[in-house]
Every structure is written in structure tokens, then in C-alpha cells.
Scaffold this motif. Structure first.
Motif, PDB file in Angstrom:
ATOM      1  N   ASP A 117      -7.118 -28.341 -41.736  1.00 38.38           N
ATOM      2  CA  ASP A 117      -7.599 -29.408 -40.877  1.00 38.38           C
ATOM      3  C   ASP A 117      -6.318 -29.957 -40.265  1.00 38.38           C
ATOM      4  O   ASP A 117      -5.526 -30.594 -40.959  1.00 38.38           O
ATOM      5  N   HIS A 118      -6.077 -29.599 -39.026  1.00 41.80           N
ATOM      6  CA  HIS A 118      -4.810 -29.869 -38.369  1.00 41.80           C
ATOM      7  C   HIS A 118      -4.288 -31.287 -38.652  1.00 41.80           C
ATOM      8  O   HIS A 118      -5.052 -32.216 -38.517  1.00 41.80           O
ATOM      9  N   PRO A 119      -3.063 -31.473 -39.051  1.00 34.69           N
ATOM     10  CA  PRO A 119      -1.956 -30.524 -39.116  1.00 34.69           C
ATOM     11  C   PRO A 119      -1.743 -29.887 -40.492  1.00 34.69           C
ATOM     12  O   PRO A 119      -0.667 -29.338 -40.732  1.00 34.69           O
ATOM     13  N   TRP A 120      -2.752 -29.930 -41.357  1.00 32.86           N
ATOM     14  CA  TRP A 120      -2.515 -29.450 -42.723  1.00 32.86           C
ATOM     15  C   TRP A 120      -3.278 -28.171 -43.034  1.00 32.86           C
ATOM     16  O   TRP A 120      -4.419 -28.005 -42.599  1.00 32.86           O
ATOM     17  N   ALA A 121      -2.661 -27.329 -43.827  1.00 34.61           N
ATOM     18  CA  ALA A 121      -3.314 -26.137 -44.373  1.00 34.61           C
ATOM     19  C   ALA A 121      -3.104 -26.185 -45.878  1.00 34.61           C
ATOM     20  O   ALA A 121      -2.017 -26.551 -46.343  1.00 34.61           O
TER      21      ALA A 121
END
Ligand code: COA
Length: 143
Positions: A117-121
């Protein structure tokens, strides 16, 4: 029994900057051909790479090694089943480490789950040891 768990959170924008700066040198050092093909066929290549980066970090934690200098990143590789479910394959040093941590009479199974879920993976990896039936007659009825 559970042999290990690992988790990691990767920043997609940081991965994008690394891709922009190092290009194929980064791609080829860290990601297998299968991983690169998956990412490069997608609109969000950086997000796809970031999930796989997180998966490799999480796997190294589940293996109890962490990421040391010089480790071969491609020895921990993600592919996808036809349903989309990710699968982790280990080779080389990672397979050797897995073999050493697996108790006699057991086989190791690696579970991996990814999300972004931008900016995280994010990735979680769990390593399970399952008893191997020495004799088919030892298997529970109906298997
Ligand atoms: C699986 C699903 C819940 C993912 O949710 P999402 O919000 O779109 O995406 P997320 O960022 O949370 O997760 C994406 C990751 O989920 C994982 N994933 C996809 N399908 C999966 C499945 N069937 N089982 C387990 N994990 C799955 C993948 O690792 C994917 O990342 P990747 O494609 O880069 O490897 C969603 O795609 C879904 O419900 N799909 C329905 C099943 C479907 O469409 N199947 C088509 C083939 S039969």
C-alpha cells in the motif's frame, strides 16, 4: 512445528530510487529472472520489486541469518502460483541453512505472504517443519 518467522517492511520509493540510480546492476544482483519478468510486466514495477525485497529480508530473518554482506539475494526467490499466491524458493546458502535447521525426520515448508500500500511493501515468512512419514502405512487414514 514452527522453525522461524521473519517480517520486513520496504519503502517502495526507496526501491524506485535504487532502480533509477543502479538500474540493471541492482535488478540482476538481487532479483531472479522470474522476479524481474513479473515486475517489468507491471505498471508498478517498483512496488513489485519492493514486495520481493521485503520477502528476501523476511526470509533471512526466518532463517535466523539476517542479511550479511556478500549473501546471494537470488538464493531466496519469489514466484507466484496461477492463483497469484506467492511461493518462496531457496537455493544455495539459504537451502543449506534451511537443511541445517530442519530436525531429522522432518521436511521444511516455507510460507510467505506479501502486501503493498504505497509507499510501503510488507512481507511475512514462516518456516514450518512437518514430519515426514517414513512409511506410507504411517500416514493418517484418508491421506
Ligand atoms: C489476493 C488479493 C486479496 C490481494 O489483495 P490486494 O489488495 O489486491 O493486494 P495486496 O497488495 O494486499 O497483495 C498483493 C499480493 O497478494 C499476494 N496474493 C495474490 N493472490 C494471492 C492468493 N490467491 N493467495 C495468497 N496470496 C495472494 C501476492 O503475493 C500479491 O503480490 P504479488 O502479485 O506482487 O506477488 C486479491 O488480489 C484477491 O482477492 N484476489 C481474488 C482472487 C483472484 O482474483 N484470483 C485470480 C486468479 S484465480
Amino acid at each position: 512445528m514452527i522453525l522461524g518467522i521473519g517480517t520486513d517492511l520496504a519503502n517502495i520509493e526507496r526501491i524506485q530510487r535504487t532502480l533509477d540510480r543502479f538500474g540493471d546492476r541492482f535488478r540482476n544482483r538481487v532479483f531472479t529472472e522470474v522476479e524481474q519478468r513479473k515486475a517489468e510486466h507491471r505498471r508498478d514495477a517498483a512496488g513489485t520489486y519492493a514486495k520481493r525485497w521485503a520477502a528476501k529480508e523476511a526470509c533471512s530473518k526466518a532463517l535466523g541469518t539476517g542479511l550479511r554482506m556478500g549473501i546471494a539475494w537470488k538464493d531466496m526467490a519469489v514466484s507466484n502460483l496461477r492463483t497469484g499466491q506467492p511461493v518462496m524458493h531457496v537455493t544455495g546458502w539459504a537451502a543449506e541453512r534451511l537443511r541445517k535447521m530442519t530436525p531429522p525426520g522432518h521436511e521444511a515448508v516455507i510460507h510467505v505472504t506479501l502486501t503493498d500500500d504505497h509507499p510501503w511493501a510488507q512481507a511475512f515468512v514462516l518456516i514450518e517443519a512437518r514430519p515426514v512419514a517414513a512409511n506410507p502405512a504411517d500416514l493418517p487414514a484418508g491421506t
